[in-house]
Design a protein around this motif. Structure first.
Motif, PDB file in Angstrom:
ATOM      1  N   TYR A   1      -5.471  -3.394   7.009  1.00 16.93           N
ATOM      2  CA  TYR A   1      -4.147  -3.742   6.454  1.00 16.93           C
ATOM      3  C   TYR A   1      -3.181  -2.568   6.422  1.00 16.93           C
ATOM      4  CZ  TYR A   1      -6.663  -7.792   4.446  1.00 16.93           C
ATOM      5  OH  TYR A   1      -7.448  -8.909   4.256  1.00 16.93           O
TER       6      TYR A   1
ATOM      7  N   ASP B   1       0.849  -1.187   0.000  1.00 12.68           N
ATOM      8  CA  ASP B   1       0.000   0.000   0.000  1.00 12.68           C
ATOM      9  C   ASP B   1       0.892   1.246   0.000  1.00 12.68           C
ATOM     10  OD1 ASP B   1      -2.168  -1.657   0.051  1.00 12.68           O
ATOM     11  OD2 ASP B   1      -2.625  -1.379   2.165  1.00 12.68           O
TER      12      ASP B   1
ATOM     13  N   ARG C   1     -12.019 -11.207  -9.006  1.00 13.80           N
ATOM     14  CA  ARG C   1     -11.218 -11.260 -10.245  1.00 13.80           C
ATOM     15  C   ARG C   1     -11.940 -12.117 -11.284  1.00 13.80           C
ATOM     16  NH1 ARG C   1      -7.259 -10.489  -6.349  1.00 13.80           N
ATOM     17  NH2 ARG C   1      -7.138 -12.613  -5.600  1.00 13.80           N
TER      18      ARG C   1
ATOM     19  N   LEU D   1     -12.854  -3.861   3.904  1.00 11.54           N
ATOM     20  CA  LEU D   1     -11.628  -3.058   3.931  1.00 11.54           C
ATOM     21  C   LEU D   1     -11.808  -1.780   4.739  1.00 11.54           C
ATOM     22  CD1 LEU D   1     -10.339  -3.480   0.256  1.00 11.54           C
ATOM     23  CD2 LEU D   1      -9.280  -4.392   2.335  1.00 11.54           C
TER      24      LEU D   1
ATOM     25  N   ARG E   1      -3.152  -4.061  -9.188  1.00 11.68           N
ATOM     26  CA  ARG E   1      -3.265  -5.255  -8.325  1.00 11.68           C
ATOM     27  C   ARG E   1      -3.960  -6.407  -9.044  1.00 11.68           C
ATOM     28  NH1 ARG E   1      -1.757  -4.147  -3.241  1.00 11.68           N
ATOM     29  NH2 ARG E   1      -2.293  -2.160  -2.300  1.00 11.68           N
TER      30      ARG E   1
ATOM     31  N   PHE F   1      -1.230 -10.623   0.616  1.00 14.40           N
ATOM     32  CA  PHE F   1      -1.941 -10.068   1.777  1.00 14.40           C
ATOM     33  C   PHE F   1      -2.504 -11.173   2.670  1.00 14.40           C
ATOM     34  CE2 PHE F   1      -2.113  -5.417   1.686  1.00 14.40           C
ATOM     35  CZ  PHE F   1      -1.430  -5.184   0.500  1.00 14.40           C
TER      36      PHE F   1
ATOM     37  N   LYS G   1      -8.805  -2.186 -12.042  1.00 18.20           N
ATOM     38  CA  LYS G   1      -8.173  -2.341 -10.735  1.00 18.20           C
ATOM     39  C   LYS G   1      -8.887  -3.403  -9.915  1.00 18.20           C
ATOM     40  CE  LYS G   1      -7.942   0.886  -7.547  1.00 18.20           C
ATOM     41  NZ  LYS G   1      -8.038   0.233  -6.273  1.00 18.20           N
TER      42      LYS G   1
ATOM     43  N   SER H   1      -1.409  -9.761  -5.172  1.00 16.13           N
ATOM     44  CA  SER H   1      -1.836  -9.077  -3.937  1.00 16.13           C
ATOM     45  C   SER H   1      -2.674 -10.024  -3.089  1.00 16.13           C
ATOM     46  CB  SER H   1      -2.692  -7.842  -4.257  1.00 16.13           C
ATOM     47  OG  SER H   1      -1.901  -6.721  -4.518  1.00 16.13           O
TER      48      SER H   1
END
Ligand code: TMP
Length: 185
Positions: free
Chosen positions: A152, A15, A76, A57, A97, A105, A41, A101
Motif C-alpha cells: 500500500y 500513510d 478490531r 503487509l 487507525r 484502504f 493501534k 482505515s
C-alpha cells in the motif's frame, strides 16, 4: 462511586501523515492533565490474526482481498472486550487507525469494493467520540514519499485512499475533525 466512561478518540490519515507521533503527543497531553489515557493501534500485529496481517503487509504472504479485509475487521473485534473494559473504567483511549482505515484502504483497491460491503463487518464496533483526520498536503506528501517496503505504500494508492477518506468524512453521524499537517508533523 460511578466513574465516567472514557473517551474513544481515533486518529486517521494516509500513510506517513504522522498519526503515531500525534497519538503519542495526545496521550501525553491527556495524561499530563491528569486524565487516565492509553494508546491502542490497529492493526494490532501481536495477536494471531495480527500476525497474519503483518505478514501480508510486509509482502511475506498473499491473502485474497476480501479475506484480508475481514481479518483487519476481526483484529478490531478481538480487541473490543478490552476496549470496552478500559472505557468503562474511565480510561480514555487514543487509537491509531480504526474501521475508517479498513474501509478507505480496501475500497481504494482497483477491484471496486463498495463502501457498503467494506463497512459491514465493522458495524457495531464501539463508536468513536471523535475522529481526527490528519491531512497531509500534496507537497508534504511528495517530500515524505520515501515509502518503505510495506504493501500500500505507493503514491498512487495513497491518493486513492485519500479520496475514499474524503467520502467517509461526509458522514455526519461521525464527529470528524480535520487537522492539516505541516513540516515536522
Ligand atoms: P500502520 O501499522 O503503519 O498504520 O500500517 C497499517 C497498514 O494497513 C496501512 O497501510 C493501512 C492498512 N490498513 C488496512 O488496509 N485496513 C485496516 O483496517 C487498517 C487498520 C489498516
Amino acid at each position: 462511586m460511578t466513574c465516567r466512561r472514557g473517551a474513544l478518540i481515533v486518529l486517521e490519515g494516509v500513510d506517513k501523515a504522522g498519526k503515531t507521533t500525534q497519538c503519542n503527543k495526545l496521550v501525553q497531553a491527556l495524561q499530563d492533565s491528569g486524565r487516565q489515557t492509553e494508546m491502542m493501534k490497529f492493526p494490532e500485529r501481536t495477536t494471531k490474526i495480527g500476525q497474519l496481517i503483518n505478514s501480508y503487509l510486509e509482502n511475506k504472504s498473499n491473502l485474497e482481498d476480501h479475506t484480508v479485509h475481514l481479518l483487519f475487521s476481526a483484529n478490531r473485534w478481538e480487541l473490543v472486550p478490552l476496549m470496552k473494559e478500559k472505557l468503562e473504567q474511565g480510561i480514555n483511549l487514543v487509537v491509531d487507525r480504526y474501521a475508517f482505515s479498513g474501509v478507505a484502504f480496501t475500497s481504494a483497491k482497483p477491484q471496486g469494493f463498495s463502501l457498503e460491503w467494506c463497512m459491514n463487518p465493522d458495524m457495531g464496533l464501539p463508536k468513536p467520540d471523535l475522529v481526527m483526520f490528519l491531512q497531509l498536503s500534496p507537497s508534504e506528501a511528495a517530500q515524505r514519499g520515501q515509502f518503505g517496503t510495506e504493501r500500500y505504500e505507493t503514491t498512487v494508492f495513497q491518493k486513492a485512499v485519500q479520496q475514499k477518506f474524503e467520502l467517509l468524512m461526509k458522514d455526519p453521524s461521525v464527529k470528524w475533525q480535520v487537522r492539516i499537517q505541516h513540516s515536522n508533523h
